[in-house]
Structure formats: structure tokens, C-alpha cells
Design an enzyme around this catalytic site. Structure first.
Site, PDB file in Angstrom:
ATOM      1  N   ARG A  69      -1.563  -6.725   6.924  1.00  0.00           N
ATOM      2  CA  ARG A  69      -3.048  -7.846   8.068  1.00  0.00           C
ATOM      3  C   ARG A  69      -2.213  -8.453   8.818  1.00  0.00           C
ATOM      4  NH1 ARG A  69      -5.214 -10.169   2.729  1.00  0.00           N
ATOM      5  NH2 ARG A  69      -4.410  -8.448   2.110  1.00  0.00           N
ATOM      6  N   ASP A 124       3.154   3.830   2.893  1.00  0.00           N
ATOM      7  CA  ASP A 124       2.040   2.308   3.648  1.00  0.00           C
ATOM      8  C   ASP A 124       2.227   2.575   5.406  1.00  0.00           C
ATOM      9  OD1 ASP A 124       1.047   0.343   3.016  1.00  0.00           O
ATOM     10  OD2 ASP A 124       2.158  -0.674   2.741  1.00  0.00           O
ATOM     11  N   ASP A 165       3.316  -9.507  -0.243  1.00  0.00           N
ATOM     12  CA  ASP A 165       2.660  -8.480  -0.568  1.00  0.00           C
ATOM     13  C   ASP A 165       1.831  -7.781  -0.190  1.00  0.00           C
ATOM     14  OD1 ASP A 165       3.347  -5.925  -0.937  1.00  0.00           O
ATOM     15  OD2 ASP A 165       2.330  -5.794  -3.084  1.00  0.00           O
ATOM     16  N   LYS A 175      -1.562   0.692  10.751  1.00  0.00           N
ATOM     17  CA  LYS A 175      -0.736   0.007   9.991  1.00  0.00           C
ATOM     18  C   LYS A 175       0.712   1.309  10.151  1.00  0.00           C
ATOM     19  CE  LYS A 175       0.262  -1.625   5.642  1.00  0.00           C
ATOM     20  NZ  LYS A 175      -0.028  -1.961   4.387  1.00  0.00           N
ATOM     21  N   LYS A 177       7.220  -5.817  -5.597  1.00  0.00           N
ATOM     22  CA  LYS A 177       6.358  -4.688  -6.073  1.00  0.00           C
ATOM     23  C   LYS A 177       6.796  -4.705  -7.315  1.00  0.00           C
ATOM     24  CE  LYS A 177       3.892  -2.550  -2.357  1.00  0.00           C
ATOM     25  NZ  LYS A 177       2.445  -2.990  -2.391  1.00  0.00           N
ATOM     26  N   ASP A 212       7.266   0.077   2.260  1.00  0.00           N
ATOM     27  CA  ASP A 212       6.300  -1.314   1.272  1.00  0.00           C
ATOM     28  C   ASP A 212       7.380  -1.797   0.361  1.00  0.00           C
ATOM     29  OD1 ASP A 212       5.494  -3.954   1.031  1.00  0.00           O
ATOM     30  OD2 ASP A 212       3.763  -3.271   1.031  1.00  0.00           O
ATOM     31  N   GLU A 226       1.235  -7.567   3.877  1.00  0.00           N
ATOM     32  CA  GLU A 226       1.632  -8.212   5.095  1.00  0.00           C
ATOM     33  C   GLU A 226       0.896  -7.377   6.099  1.00  0.00           C
ATOM     34  OE1 GLU A 226       2.362  -3.807   3.792  1.00  0.00           O
ATOM     35  OE2 GLU A 226       2.719  -5.689   2.505  1.00  0.00           O
TER      36      GLU A 226
END
EC number: 3.4.11.1
Length: 502
Positions: free
Chosen positions: A356, A293, A352, A270, A282, A275, A354
Site C-alpha cells: 500500500r 508479489d 510487511d 503493484k 516473513k 518481498d 509495504e
């Protein structure tokens, strides 16, 4: 490449640098050239100041000794304990001892250090050398790129020279082990560097630039898919997540392909360079850490350097779907439906969740194009992994007992332990959608497992490992060779995994 030069000394007595280090166990046996050190040990043991217990440390100054035994200014004795731990635990204790060497060097601002590699009962010199060298180099890590050079005094910048000497004979096999340890540590530190970069210093295009540079210097094949190609291929997850950002998404691919490989391994990481959570924003507190991230992407890209240099008899492909997740005017909204590569539709319940979405496209593409024997993905995917396992184990989900065994061994050897979570039909039901094939959130219960269930939809029957490194990628459990900040977790586990195959 490491800033630290690693060299070998025939005789430690000739070393004239800043710090001479002797790691010693309890009741150690001393060779003939260690007579002076044996005398020092015996005196310290008699006074109760040092007995070789794990974690003990005594710093001596050469000028204080009645007899000069070397040219070094200081001598450090470090305790290794009884040496009766199981092999993986003992290996990590040695790695932590190496980290302690780096810490003590920093305290006195030593730039040239020699470590006398001990001979431990029941252990080969190579088994002691590798984790000690890894520990010193990993523990010496620091990120100073953005520190102003106007600051006074100048910050300590770590070791310039790490010298190694052996109680026994040194040979070419030990030199190769030393180089192997340096390579793994260098790759781990490179992943830390990437994770340390702020969102404005590491964008999706930085991933592609780094990969192209690595491919050129190490004879790898690099392919980068941009927005136009993604649209044509139907990568709705990666495109959807990138909609709210001004940064263009990148799908970065690195390939290492030997002749007649035993296996083909696909590694997907990833690469979310920042993020914000998107429309499902968030909380502000701690959001600055969301630059991390992309640690999964950093791990797979940096592991490819080791693959390219060690040239295993295994074909290895690394894919990083790279974007950031912002709340711009075109951003995905809760309730939107996207279509992934291969046609599976997904209801976006929470923007959030995201990671996956972008991994799904990369996994589906990689499995179809490269027909791998094994698939591994790494991601800082769920806060639920931290709730379940804290910062001490990486969460592992898999459809293959054999791969779990390989991953567990690799993680233990690297000092990056994993813990398997179940994945059964009950969890798969949680991601069923009433308006699409699946949805990207399965509710609060078992969040790490339902995220893995989402990814499972895109790997077919291929043996697969999913590493959720959310709890271990940043401020990993307190270890002397992991300074505060990004840990580089996953990089060395991947390297050990590939080594076990090739």
C-alpha cells in the site's frame, strides 16, 4: 508472442497431425461431414463409454477404426455437457475444455492438434470459439526457461500448431474472434512468465526494460522515474520501501492515447519483485513464493499489449511502482513516519504492509497527472483476502457501484470472478494514527478492507476499483487451463474491462 501457431482448416478430414479433437455435448446434432464421428459417438454411447457429459474424454487411435476418417494418428472426443448453463459459466466450461485439450496433448506429447469447433444449441460459433481457443493456449502454458538442456529426455515444450475447423462456415468475423482469443491468452501467459521469474531474474529495472521494449514495438509512450526524480517529487512510500535493497526503485509508466478518447483509465499494479517483509521479516517457510508479489504490475503491463493492438477509443495509462522489500541496514523500521506524494504522512506500523505504501505514491501521482475518469489498481496485497475468499474469487473494493458492475462482468467473462467487500467509515477509522495522518496497518480485523481504505486516501473522488489478487494470482482455483504456479489473474479481466468501454 505465442509459441503456438494458430491456423484454420477448411476440412478436418485433411488434417494429418498428432491429435484430432471433437468437443461434443450430450445428444449432439451432427452435420453431413460428421457422419463417421456420429457413428463412433453412437457406438460409445451404447456401451456407456461416452455420452458427451461434461468432463468425459475418450481417446481413439485411427489404426483401431475399421474405416480411416482422417490422417491424424489419434482422435479425442471431449464432453461438453448439456449446454444449459448460464452464459458466463458455459463460457468457462468451454475454456476448461480447451485446457483439457492441452492436458491430453501433453500426455501423448502431441505438438500438432486440430479442434473441430462445435455448433452448440443457442450459442453462436464465436461464443464457442473464443473461450475454447483461450483455454487451449492458456492450458498449454509452461515455464521452461531455467530447465537445463542437458536433461534427457528433453521436456515436452507444448503445442507448435493449433488448427481450427468449424462444423459450419468459417468467415473473417470468426478469424478476428480467434485472433482476439490468442491475444488475451498471450497477454495472460506473458504475465505468468514475469511472475515465474525469480527475484534475481526479474528486478525493478526489468519492469522498465520490458515497458520500453513494448512501447517501441507497439507505439506507446513510456516514462520511467528513477530514485532522484522520486526524491524531488516526494514519493516517500516507494523510496521508503526500497531503502533496504540494493536495487533502485522504478516508477514505470506506459501510455496509450487515441484521438478524442471516450474515457481515460488509469491502471496501477503493484510491482514488488521480491518481498522478504523487510524488518518485519516473513517466516522462512514459503518465502520463495514472494517473487510473485509483482503479479499486479505484470497484469497491467501485459494488458497494455492488448490495448495497443486493439486500439480502443479509450485513453489508458498503466503505472507500475517497482521495488523489492528487503531488510538491509537502511531499511524502514516499524514506527518510522514517511510522507507520500502529495504530502499525506503515514506511520509505518509494519514493514510487511509495504504494498500500500508504493501503490499510494503511484495512485496519487497518476490521478494528479492524468485526471482519469476511472482508476483501477491490482495488487497481491493482503493474506486476509485469502482467509476471506480462498483462491476462488478476487477481492474487490470500490467507491463506485457502476464500476463494480463493469468489473464483475469483465471478471466473469474472463473466468476470473470477483467479490465485492464493503468500505465504510468504521473501517477508515482503523487506519487513523496518533502521530501521523494515517498508519499502514489497521489491526488484524478486516485486513483487506483497511488496506483498501489506505489506498482510498490517494484517489480523491475519482471512481475507483481495487483488486486484491493475493488469493488468485498464484495456484488459482483448480482449473484445467491454469497450470500450477502463477495464474496471470487480472490481465484478461483488465482486457475485458477496456473492451467494454471502447
Amino acid at each position: 508472442m505465442s509459441k503456438t501457431q494458430v491456423v484454420h482448416y477448411e476440412k478436418w478430414q485433411s488434417f494429418a497431425g498428432d491429435l484430432l479433437v471433437f468437443p461434443l455435448g450430450e445428444k449432439p446434432e451432427f452435420s453431413g461431414d460428421m457422419k463417421e464421428i456420429a457413428n463412433i459417438y453412437n457406438k460409445l454411447e451404447a456401451t456407456g463409454d461416452f455420452s458427451g457429459k461434461d468432463g468425459e474424454a475418450v481417446l481413439l487411435y485411427s489404426s483401431q477404426l475399421k474405416k480411416s476418417i482422417c490422417g491424424a494418428e489419434r482422435i479425442l472426443l471431449l464432453g461438453l455437457g448439456k449446454g444449459d448453463k448460464d452464459s458466463d459459466l458455459q463460457r468457462d466450461l468451454l475454456r476448461q475444455t480447451g485446457g483439457l485439450v492441452a492436458q491430453k496433448a501433453a500426455e501423448i506429447k502431441a505438438t500438432e492438434v486440430l479442434v473441430v469447433i462445435p455448433t452448440l444449441a443457442g450459442r453462436k460459433s464465436a461464443d464457442t470459439l473464443e473461450p475454447l481457443v483461450e483455454g487451449v493456449l492458456l492450458g498449454d502454458y509452461r515455464f521452461l526457461k531455467y530447465m537445463s538442456k542437458k536433461d534427457a529426455p528433453a521436456p515436452y515444450r507444448g503445442l507448435k500448431v493449433l488448427a481450427l475447423s468449424f462444423a459450419g462456415a468459417f468467415d473473417k468475423a470468426l478469424e478476428r474472434i480467434s485472433e482476439r482469443a490468442q491475444l488475451a491468452a498471450d497477454c495472460g501467459c506473458a504475465a505468468r512468465d514475469m511472475a515465474h521469474e525469480p527475484g534475481n531474474g526479474w528486478t525493478p529495472k526489468h519492469f522498465s526494460r520490458y515497458a520500453k521494449k513494448l512501447a517501441k514495438s507497439h507505439s506507446l509512450v513510456c516514462t520511467v522515474l528513477g530514485k532522484k526524480k522520486m526524491k524531488k517529487m516526494g514519493m516517500g512510500g516507494l523510496l521508503g520501501v526500497s531503502q533496504g535493497s540494493k536495487e533502485s526503485p522504478q516508477l514505470v509508466v506506459l501510455e496509450y492515447s487515441p484521438e478524442n478518447p471516450r474515457k481515460t483509465v488509469l491502471m496501477v499494479g503493484k510491482g514488488l519483485t521480491f518481498d522478504s517483509g523487510g524488518v518485519s521479516l516473513k517466516p522462512g517457510a514459503g518465502m520463495e513464493e514472494m517473487k510473485y508479489d509483482m503479479c499486479g504490475g505484470a497484469a497491467v503491463i501485459c494488458a497494455m499489449k492488448a490495448v495497443a493492438e486493439e486500439k480502443p477509443d479509450v485513453r489508458v495509462i498503466a503505472i507500475v511502482p517497482a521495488t523489492d522489500n528487503m531488510a538491509g541496514g537502511g531499511a524502514l523500521k516499524p514506527g518510522d513516519i514517511i510522507s507520500h506524494y502529495g504530502g499525506i504522512s503515514s506511520e509505518v506500523v509494519n514493514t510487511d504492509a509495504e504494498g500500500r505504501l508504493i501503490l499510494a505514491d503511484a495512485l496519487a501521482y497518476g490521478v494528479e497527472k492524468y485526471c482519469p475518469d476511472y482508476v483501477l489498481d491490482l495488487a497481491t496485497l493482503t493474506g486476509a483476502a485469502i482467509i476471506a475468499l480462498g483462491h476462488h474469487h478476487t477481492a474487490l473494493v470500490s467507491n463506485s457501484d457502476h464500476l463494480v458492475e463493469l468489473a464483475t462482468r469483465a471478471g466473469a467473462k474472463a473466468g476470473e470472478p470477483v467479490w465485492r467487500l464493503p468500505l465504510t467509515e468504521e473501517y477508515r477509522k482503523q487506519i487513523k494514527s496518533e502521530v501521523a495522518d494515517i498508519k499502514n496497518v489497521g489491526g488484524r480485523p478486516a485486513g483487506t478492507i483497511t488496506a483498501a481504505a489506505y489506498l482510498e486516501k490517494f484517489i480523491g473522488d475519482t471512481p475507483w476499483l481495487h483488486f486484491d489478487i493475493a488469493g488468485t494470482a498464484w495456484n488459482f482455483t483448480e482449473k484445467k487451463y491454469i497450470p500450477k504456479g502463477p495464474s496471470g489473474t487480472g490481465t484478461r479481466t483488465l482486457i475485458e474491462f477496456i473492451r467494454s468501454l471502447g
